[in-house]
Motif scaffolding. Structure first.
Motif, mmCIF file in Angstrom:
data_model
loop_
_atom_site.group_PDB
_atom_site.id
_atom_site.type_symbol
_atom_site.label_atom_id
_atom_site.label_comp_id
_atom_site.label_asym_id
_atom_site.label_seq_id
_atom_site.Cartn_x
_atom_site.Cartn_y
_atom_site.Cartn_z
ATOM 1 N N UNK A 45 2.162 0.089 6.335
ATOM 2 C CA UNK A 45 1.835 1.513 6.315
ATOM 3 C C UNK A 45 0.342 1.745 6.524
ATOM 4 N N UNK A 46 0.038 2.889 7.078
ATOM 5 C CA UNK A 46 -1.363 3.247 7.311
ATOM 6 C C UNK A 46 -2.024 3.575 5.977
ATOM 7 N N UNK A 47 -3.324 3.738 6.002
ATOM 8 C CA UNK A 47 -4.061 4.072 4.789
ATOM 9 C C UNK A 47 -3.609 5.383 4.171
ATOM 10 N N UNK A 48 -3.273 6.363 5.023
ATOM 11 C CA UNK A 48 -2.815 7.663 4.516
ATOM 12 C C UNK A 48 -1.486 7.523 3.784
ATOM 13 N N UNK A 49 -0.592 6.739 4.326
ATOM 14 C CA UNK A 49 0.716 6.551 3.697
ATOM 15 C C UNK A 49 0.557 5.811 2.372
ATOM 16 N N UNK A 50 -0.244 4.781 2.345
ATOM 17 C CA UNK A 50 -0.475 4.047 1.097
ATOM 18 C C UNK A 50 -1.078 4.962 0.028
ATOM 19 N N UNK A 51 -2.061 5.758 0.407
ATOM 20 C CA UNK A 51 -2.692 6.667 -0.553
ATOM 21 C C UNK A 51 -1.683 7.681 -1.078
ATOM 22 N N UNK A 52 -0.842 8.227 -0.202
ATOM 23 C CA UNK A 52 0.159 9.201 -0.630
ATOM 24 C C UNK A 52 1.160 8.567 -1.590
ATOM 25 N N UNK A 53 1.559 7.358 -1.322
ATOM 26 C CA UNK A 53 2.513 6.684 -2.213
ATOM 27 C C UNK A 53 1.888 6.400 -3.572
ATOM 28 N N UNK A 54 0.654 5.934 -3.580
ATOM 29 C CA UNK A 54 -0.009 5.661 -4.846
ATOM 30 C C UNK A 54 -0.249 6.943 -5.636
ATOM 31 N N UNK A 55 -0.572 8.012 -4.953
ATOM 32 C CA UNK A 55 -0.837 9.282 -5.603
ATOM 33 C C UNK A 55 0.429 9.884 -6.197
ATOM 34 N N UNK A 56 1.562 9.660 -5.574
ATOM 35 C CA UNK A 56 2.816 10.258 -6.020
ATOM 36 C C UNK A 56 3.486 9.473 -7.135
ATOM 37 N N UNK A 57 2.947 8.332 -7.516
ATOM 38 C CA UNK A 57 3.602 7.492 -8.525
ATOM 39 C C UNK A 57 3.750 8.234 -9.845
ATOM 40 N N UNK A 58 2.720 8.885 -10.329
ATOM 41 C CA UNK A 58 2.759 9.562 -11.622
ATOM 42 C C UNK A 58 2.925 11.072 -11.481
#
Length: 67
Positions: A45-58
């Motif tokens: 995944x691109x950096x944007x996708x990784x950031x979105x996934x990490x941000x949506x965890x909590x």
């Protein structure tokens, strides 16, 4: 990666060891030649996708993600 190839063995035959080895080799070659191509490796995944996934965890801590 586990070995998913079947173990081939001739049972109850009057073939010589050389003939049995030739038959098993032919079957193995057939299985290799007719096997489906391996699945393509997905792109990371691109950096944007990784950031979105990490941000949506909590985002919703008590929510059931599967239901």
């Amino acid at each position: 990666m586990p070995n998913r190839r079947p173990r081939l063995e001739l049972v109850g035959t009057s073939a010589t060891p050389e003939e049995a080895a030739a038959v098993v080799a032919a079957v193995e070659r057939f299985l290799r030649d007719t096997a489906p191509p391996p699945a393509p490796v997905p792109e990371p995944p691109t950096g944007w996708v990784q950031a979105a996934r990490l941000e949506a965890v909590d985002r919703f801590p008590g929510a059931n993600p599967w239901g």
